[in-house]
Design an enzyme around this catalytic site. Structure first.
Site, short mmCIF file in Angstrom:
data_model
loop_
_atom_site.label_atom_id
_atom_site.label_comp_id
_atom_site.label_asym_id
_atom_site.label_seq_id
_atom_site.Cartn_x
_atom_site.Cartn_y
_atom_site.Cartn_z
N HIS A 97 3.67 2.06 2.51
CA HIS A 97 3.47 3.37 1.86
C HIS A 97 1.97 3.66 1.90
O HIS A 97 1.16 2.74 1.81
CB HIS A 97 3.83 3.35 0.37
CG HIS A 97 5.23 2.95 0.02
ND1 HIS A 97 5.66 1.65 -0.01
CD2 HIS A 97 6.28 3.69 -0.39
CE1 HIS A 97 6.92 1.61 -0.41
NE2 HIS A 97 7.33 2.84 -0.64
N ASP A 100 0.17 1.87 -0.76
CA ASP A 100 0.01 0.41 -0.64
C ASP A 100 -1.31 0.05 0.01
O ASP A 100 -1.83 -1.04 -0.21
CB ASP A 100 1.08 -0.22 0.28
CG ASP A 100 2.49 0.08 -0.15
OD1 ASP A 100 2.70 0.38 -1.33
OD2 ASP A 100 3.39 0.04 0.73
C1 XLS Z 1 12.86 1.08 -3.74
C2 XLS Z 1 12.90 1.26 -2.30
C3 XLS Z 1 11.54 1.37 -1.64
C4 XLS Z 1 11.68 1.99 -0.28
C5 XLS Z 1 10.43 2.55 0.28
O1 XLS Z 1 13.83 0.69 -4.37
O2 XLS Z 1 13.65 0.24 -1.74
O3 XLS Z 1 10.92 0.14 -1.58
O4 XLS Z 1 12.21 1.08 0.63
O5 XLS Z 1 9.91 3.55 -0.50
#
Ligand code: XLS
Ligand code: NI
Ligand code: NI
Length: 433
Positions: A97, A100
């Site tokens: 993301h 991140d």
């Molecule tokens: C949250 C999601 C997230 C997505 C990406 O539950 O799994 O990690 O994979 O935003």
């Protein structure tokens, strides 16, 4: 001095009792492809390099030299550590993301500048190491501005902010040759209907997604746009509940040929489905895109994001994937995190190595079941009646209820029940896993 300096790249060694791949062998051929190319593993930046081990009752337990990564300097250290681990694992892909990889900048302009600076570093490291980007995504849920949603926020400025963030992140994903761009619903959902206009929010979400798709074509991005379904958490009710719900949403806004799904094991479980159910349904509807591999606790009501360790379960998931032709541009992203007592660098590497082994075993079992026609043979036989003249006539263009009913009466059809043979088939699966 590097974070993982006492850990060497993991060998494939079936006899090893320490860090190594006992099953995963990138070069082994499985159904005509190298195992690495079938599985397309990706490491998730957020769980491995951002989450600090905190939970609602306790502070972070992980001490990483790059924490709290609230400066660009620390963000760069984090990138170094991440690429070091990708190398140790031989992981072909990673996912991130925007939030991140760069500290929050306080304005759109500063956020995008920082994101692009880190993307420059990624670009160079990717060139050097050959690691590729499976997908990028914008985090539209952590910052308080998103507390009432992103595209579905009652405040249009949040919609606008989100549009700018997605454009920046989609363009970075394009630049880094990311194979997919993911939109997980984050806080697109509601806490209470007492303050929510659900119809309006869904329309906004549909419009937002259409804009993303238009922009993808405008910039010539060829990756897949993927929605990741999840039924609840963080909101009480998430709009992208499950694969079936997402398909209905895509149909309504005319996006079913443009957008596919990224299916996560834990989210399937939360929705009351199995992982293979969600994958098989997406295949049947023509919207299968990629998977987030993890494991949810069957007793808890939230997303525990554990590393997978159940071979029979993973085998059935890969079975559906292989049956549908494989992962294509998608991959196996480990959207999984350590338990908060697993505080060592070794724990992080071992968790991924073990998960890769579990997936390798699952894939091999799945491939073998397909090659042996172990399940498809009996399945074909079960539906064989539809191949015959009478069966085909029922579905022929122009068939009517009158015609079908008259013919049934003429023929005096009187079907006898036949066994579904579930336990026999379960016994067959048990020979492979
Ligand atoms: C949250 C999601 C997230 C997505 C990406 O539950 O799994 O990690 O994979 O935003
Ligand atoms: Ni996920
Ligand atoms: Ni999740």
């Amino acid at each position: 001095m590097t974070y993982f300096s006492d850990i060497s790249p993991l060998p494939h060694d079936p006899q090893a009792d320490d860090l190594a791949f006992r099953h995963y062998d990138p070069e082994r051929m499985v159904m005509g492809k190298r195992m690495e190319d079938q599985l397309r593993f990706a490491v998730a930046y957020w769980h491995s390099f951002v989450w600090d081990g905190s939970d609602p009752f306790g502070a972070g337990t992980f001490q990483r030299p790059w924490f709290p990564a609230d400066t660009m300097d620390l963000a760069r250290q984090r990138a170094d550590a991440a690429f070091e681990m990708f190398r140790i694992l031989g992981a072909p892909f990673f996912c991130f993301h925007d939030h991140d990889v760069r500290p929050e900048g306080g304005s759109l302009a500063e956020n995008h500048k920082r994101l692009n600076e880190i993307a420059d570093i990624f670009e160079r490291k990717m060139d050097e190491t050959g690691t590729r980007l499976l997908w990028g995504t914008a985090n539209l849920f952590t910052h308080p501005r998103f507390m009432s949603g992103a595209a579905t926020n009652p405040d249009p400025d949040v919609f606008a902010w989100s549009a700018s963030s997605v454009r920046a992140c989609l363009e970075v994903t394009h630049r880094l040759k990311g194979e997919n761009y993911v939109l997980w619903g984050g806080r697109e959902g509601y806490e209470t209907l007492l303050n929510t206009d659900m119809g309006q929010e869904l329309d906004h979400m549909g419009r937002f997604l259409s804009m993303v798709v238009e922009h993808k074509h405008k910039i010539g991005y060829e990756g897949q746009i993927l929605i990741e379904p999840k039924p609840q958490e963080p909101t009480k009710h998430q709009y992208d509940y499950d694969v079936a719900t997402v398909y209905g949403f895509l149909k309504r806004y005319g996006l079913e040929d443009e957008v596919r799904v990224n299916i996560e094991q834990g989210h399937a479980i939360l929705a009351g489905h199995s992982f293979e159910h969600e994958i098989a349904l997406a295949q049947a509807l023509g919207i299968f895109g990629s998977i987030d591999m993890n494991r949810n606790d069957y007793q808890s009501g939230w997303d525990t994001d554990q590393f997978p360790n159940n071979v029979p379960e993973v085998a059935l998931a890969y079975y559906e994937i292989l049956k549908g032709g494989g992962l294509g541009r998608g991959g196996t992203n480990f959207d999984a995190k350590l338990r908060r007592q697993s505080i060592d660098a070794r724990d992080l590497v071992a968790a991924h190595a073990g998960a890769m082994d579990v997936c390798a075993r699952g894939l091999e079992a799945a491939a073998k079941m397909l090659e042996d026609d172990a399940l498809e043979g009996p399945r074909r036989e079960r539906y064989a009646g539809w191949e015959g003249e009478e069966g085909a006539a029922l579905l022929a263009p122009g068939a009517t209820l009158d015609g079908v009913a008259d013919r049934a009466e003429e023929r005096g059809v009187n079907p006898a029940p036949r066994s579904g043979r579930q336990e026999i088939l379960e016994n067959v699966v048990n020979r492979y896993v």
